[in-house]
Design a protein around this motif. Structure first.
Motif, short mmCIF file in Angstrom:
data_model
loop_
_atom_site.label_atom_id
_atom_site.label_comp_id
_atom_site.label_asym_id
_atom_site.label_seq_id
_atom_site.Cartn_x
_atom_site.Cartn_y
_atom_site.Cartn_z
N PRO A 116 0.81 -1.22 0.00
CA PRO A 116 0.00 0.00 0.00
C PRO A 116 0.85 1.28 0.00
O PRO A 116 0.49 2.27 -0.66
CB PRO A 116 -0.82 -0.12 1.29
CG PRO A 116 -0.90 -1.57 1.55
CD PRO A 116 0.41 -2.13 1.10
N LEU A 117 1.97 1.29 0.73
CA LEU A 117 2.83 2.47 0.72
C LEU A 117 3.45 2.69 -0.66
O LEU A 117 3.59 3.83 -1.11
CB LEU A 117 3.92 2.32 1.78
CG LEU A 117 3.43 2.34 3.25
CD1 LEU A 117 4.60 2.08 4.19
CD2 LEU A 117 2.76 3.68 3.57
N VAL A 118 3.83 1.60 -1.31
CA VAL A 118 4.36 1.72 -2.67
C VAL A 118 3.28 2.22 -3.62
O VAL A 118 3.54 3.08 -4.48
CB VAL A 118 4.92 0.36 -3.16
CG1 VAL A 118 5.31 0.44 -4.63
CG2 VAL A 118 6.12 -0.05 -2.32
N ALA A 119 2.06 1.73 -3.45
CA ALA A 119 0.95 2.19 -4.28
C ALA A 119 0.67 3.67 -4.06
O ALA A 119 0.39 4.42 -5.01
CB ALA A 119 -0.31 1.37 -3.99
N THR A 125 -2.42 7.60 -4.40
CA THR A 125 -3.59 7.23 -3.62
C THR A 125 -3.61 5.71 -3.45
O THR A 125 -3.00 4.98 -4.24
CB THR A 125 -4.89 7.68 -4.30
OG1 THR A 125 -6.02 7.26 -3.50
CG2 THR A 125 -5.02 7.06 -5.67
N VAL A 126 -4.32 5.26 -2.42
CA VAL A 126 -4.53 3.82 -2.23
C VAL A 126 -5.97 3.46 -2.54
O VAL A 126 -6.40 2.33 -2.25
CB VAL A 126 -4.17 3.40 -0.79
CG1 VAL A 126 -2.67 3.53 -0.55
CG2 VAL A 126 -4.97 4.20 0.22
N ALA A 127 -6.70 4.40 -3.13
CA ALA A 127 -8.09 4.13 -3.49
C ALA A 127 -8.14 2.97 -4.48
O ALA A 127 -7.45 2.97 -5.50
CB ALA A 127 -8.73 5.38 -4.08
N GLY A 128 -8.97 2.00 -4.18
CA GLY A 128 -9.13 0.85 -5.05
C GLY A 128 -8.13 -0.27 -4.81
O GLY A 128 -8.27 -1.34 -5.40
N PRO A 133 -9.11 -7.73 -3.19
CA PRO A 133 -7.82 -8.21 -2.67
C PRO A 133 -7.55 -9.67 -2.95
O PRO A 133 -6.39 -10.09 -2.98
CB PRO A 133 -7.93 -7.94 -1.17
CG PRO A 133 -9.41 -7.99 -0.89
CD PRO A 133 -10.06 -7.40 -2.10
N TRP A 134 -8.61 -10.48 -3.16
CA TRP A 134 -8.42 -11.91 -3.37
C TRP A 134 -8.29 -12.28 -4.84
O TRP A 134 -8.00 -13.44 -5.15
CB TRP A 134 -9.56 -12.70 -2.75
CG TRP A 134 -9.65 -12.58 -1.26
CD1 TRP A 134 -10.53 -11.83 -0.54
CD2 TRP A 134 -8.80 -13.22 -0.29
NE1 TRP A 134 -10.30 -11.95 0.80
CE2 TRP A 134 -9.25 -12.81 0.99
CE3 TRP A 134 -7.72 -14.10 -0.39
CZ2 TRP A 134 -8.64 -13.26 2.16
CZ3 TRP A 134 -7.12 -14.55 0.77
CH2 TRP A 134 -7.58 -14.13 2.02
N GLU A 135 -8.48 -11.34 -5.72
CA GLU A 135 -8.34 -11.62 -7.14
C GLU A 135 -6.86 -11.75 -7.50
O GLU A 135 -6.00 -11.18 -6.83
CB GLU A 135 -8.99 -10.51 -7.97
CG GLU A 135 -10.50 -10.43 -7.85
CD GLU A 135 -11.17 -11.70 -8.32
OE1 GLU A 135 -10.78 -12.21 -9.41
OE2 GLU A 135 -12.08 -12.19 -7.62
N PRO A 136 -6.53 -12.52 -8.56
CA PRO A 136 -5.12 -12.66 -8.95
C PRO A 136 -4.44 -11.30 -9.13
O PRO A 136 -4.97 -10.41 -9.80
CB PRO A 136 -5.21 -13.42 -10.29
CG PRO A 136 -6.48 -14.20 -10.18
CD PRO A 136 -7.43 -13.32 -9.41
N GLY A 137 -3.31 -11.14 -8.51
CA GLY A 137 -2.61 -9.87 -8.51
C GLY A 137 -2.92 -9.01 -7.31
O GLY A 137 -2.22 -8.02 -7.07
N GLY A 138 -3.94 -9.36 -6.54
CA GLY A 138 -4.31 -8.59 -5.37
C GLY A 138 -3.41 -8.88 -4.18
O GLY A 138 -2.68 -9.88 -4.15
N PRO A 139 -3.46 -8.04 -3.14
CA PRO A 139 -2.56 -8.19 -1.99
C PRO A 139 -2.80 -9.47 -1.20
O PRO A 139 -1.85 -10.16 -0.81
CB PRO A 139 -2.82 -6.94 -1.16
CG PRO A 139 -4.17 -6.46 -1.58
CD PRO A 139 -4.30 -6.83 -3.01
N LEU A 140 -4.07 -9.80 -0.92
CA LEU A 140 -4.33 -11.01 -0.16
C LEU A 140 -4.14 -12.26 -1.01
O LEU A 140 -3.79 -13.32 -0.47
CB LEU A 140 -5.75 -10.96 0.43
CG LEU A 140 -5.97 -9.87 1.48
CD1 LEU A 140 -7.40 -9.93 2.03
CD2 LEU A 140 -4.96 -9.99 2.61
N ALA A 141 -4.36 -12.14 -2.30
CA ALA A 141 -4.06 -13.26 -3.19
C ALA A 141 -2.57 -13.56 -3.19
O ALA A 141 -2.16 -14.72 -3.32
CB ALA A 141 -4.54 -12.94 -4.60
#
Length: 458
Positions: A116-119, A125-128, A133-141
């Motif tokens: 998130p800090l890199v984003a 912004t970190v909006a979106g 998050p669970w989709e491929p490429g997401g943080p929790l994924a």
């Protein structure tokens, strides 16, 4: 001159006699190997160049890859010792405690704090960021895909792909490519478990030695097929897709498997492995010659393996304390790559190679101290507590089985016996020389990719 030669040729004992308990320098060697990885990664991650030593070593290997090889030799030695001295269930429990808690926390810190800090810096912004998050490429994924040591997602939301030298070179979003080799370490752990469960480690140790020889001959044949003395051996093509671990390349199975099996053979034949200074210095010379001239795959690898074992017992005793109570090598490994990628995205490499290396070591070291104090050390305090499934597994394998066709003997009540008066022991408690073997069996981190494709094996 004669006295020096006699001193060098004098045998100091065997590995069984000298490598006991915690009286060795393996902790310091592991720390040096971890720092070597960070130093080697500084060139490609900070400047988009090849790994440190790549051209000096005739493209056969590099400093980071050498560290990987060293970790696997030491792991083969120490993990085999751990499997011989503990029950099967406790062996799995100890290995899980050593590798998983710190890895899981690192994945969560990367996905939920660093990314998130890199984003925020890249996008303003970190909006979106947490919308899916669970989709491929997401943080929790990212955390879910990599939780069992097999790295199946390297990037998060495409970050770092355009803001780092390595991202621009590869076009990939990679936060922690160094984690790729953990799956090979895990496979070696499971192989040792199978060998222990089938009594090979106790009753058929020749099988492990034969396996190491067979893998070495395969490496030699692969090197010979290149038709040249200098330069790298051919990459062994092919891979297999395994559950949880993802893509496993035959090349790394061959090379890392050989070094792990060689380290295991050192332990199983410890009473026959001589510790001799002339052999140690000869191994160092052979290693250096193979790196600078050629033949590293067939000459340098076994020489490097013996050199590490020799150094661990022959270095000054005052250095044995390094890593005995606080083992930061694993933390340096799992956080070093992440820290270097973030610093590279901030442009900190503009100050030059040496300052970037010093900053990388400082950041990785600070993260390693926190990981050890807050995660690894508390987790290791649970080594003496065993979950009930592990207890049942240990009892199942420890229970003697009657021969086929013979009915088990019925239980017989044994009358209580009044204990005899305690007698003072003369020679100390049995097994005291092996105290601390659990710490010695902690694995080291394999951390580099000789192909230069961090986390993206062929």
């Amino acid at each position: 001159m004669g006295s020096i030669l006699r001193r060098l040729t004098r045998r100091h004992g065997t590995l069984a006699e000298l490598l006991t308990g915690r009286g060795n320098g393996i902790g310091l060697i592991r720390l040096v190997l971890a720092l070597a990885v960070v130093t080697s990664h500084a060139r490609p991650l900070g400047f988009g160049a090849s790994d440190l030593g790549h051209h000096l070593f005739n493209r056969q290997t590099n400093v980071g890859t050498m560290a990987v090889y060293g970790f696997f030799v030491l792991s083969g030695l120490l993990i085999t010792r751990s499997a011989r001295r503990t029950g099967l269930g406790r062996y799995l429990w100890h290995r899980g405690l050593r590798i998983f808690p710190a890895l899981w926390v690192c994945l969560l810190v990367t996905a939920l704090l660093v990314a998130p800090l890199v984003a925020l810096r890249e996008n303003g912004t970190v909006a979106g960021f947490f919308d899916e998050p669970w989709e491929p490429g997401g943080p929790l994924a990212y955390a879910q895909a990599n939780w069992w040591t097999g790295v199946r997602q390297y990037g998060i939301e495409g970050l770092l792909a355009e803001t780092t030298p390595w991202g621009r070179r590869t076009g990939d979003s990679i936060f922690n490519g160094a984690l790729w080799s953990l799956k090979y370490e895990m496979l070696c752990y499971l192989a040792v478990f199978v060998l222990a469960a089938t009594a090979v480690l106790r009753q058929a140790r020749r099988f492990v030695l034969a396996l190491a020889v067979a893998l070495y001959l395969a490496i030699a044949a692969n090197w010979w097929s290149t038709g040249r003395w200098t330069g790298p051996a051919k990459t062994v093509s092919g891979s297999v897709e395994l559950p949880l671990l993802g893509n496993v390349g035959y090349h790394w199975l061959l090379y890392l498997g050989f070094l792990f099996a060689l380290g295991a053979s050192f332990d199983l034949y410890r009473e026959r492995v001589p510790v001799n200074d002339l052999l140690g210095l000869g191994s160092a010379a052979l290693l250096a010659g193979s790196l600078l001239v050629g033949g590293f795959a067939v000459l340098g690898l076994p020489a490097f393996a013996y050199l590490l074992i020799w150094m661990s017992v022959r270095m000054p005793r005052r250095l044995h304390a390094v890593g005995r109570r606080n083992d930061y090598s694993y933390g340096i490994y799992i956080y070093g790559f992440v820290g270097q990628q973030v610093m590279a995205s901030l442009g900190w490499s503009r100050w030059g190679f040496v300052p970037f290396v010093l900053l990388s070591v400082a950041v990785a070291g600070a993260a390693a101290v926190l990981s050890w104090k807050l995660v690894e050390q508390p987790a290791l305090r649970l080594k003496d507590w065993t979950p009930s499934p592990v207890v049942r597994l240990s009892r199942r394998w420890a229970r003697p089985r009657p021969p086929a066709g013979v009915a088990p003997r019925p239980a017989v009540a044994v009358p209580a016996v009044v204990p005899a008066p305690a007698v003072a022991s003369v020679g100390g408690s049995p097994g005291s020389a092996g105290s601390g073997a659990g710490r010695a069996g902690e694995p080291g981190p394999p951390v580099d990719a000789p192909t230069g494709r961090f986390g993206v094996p062929r």
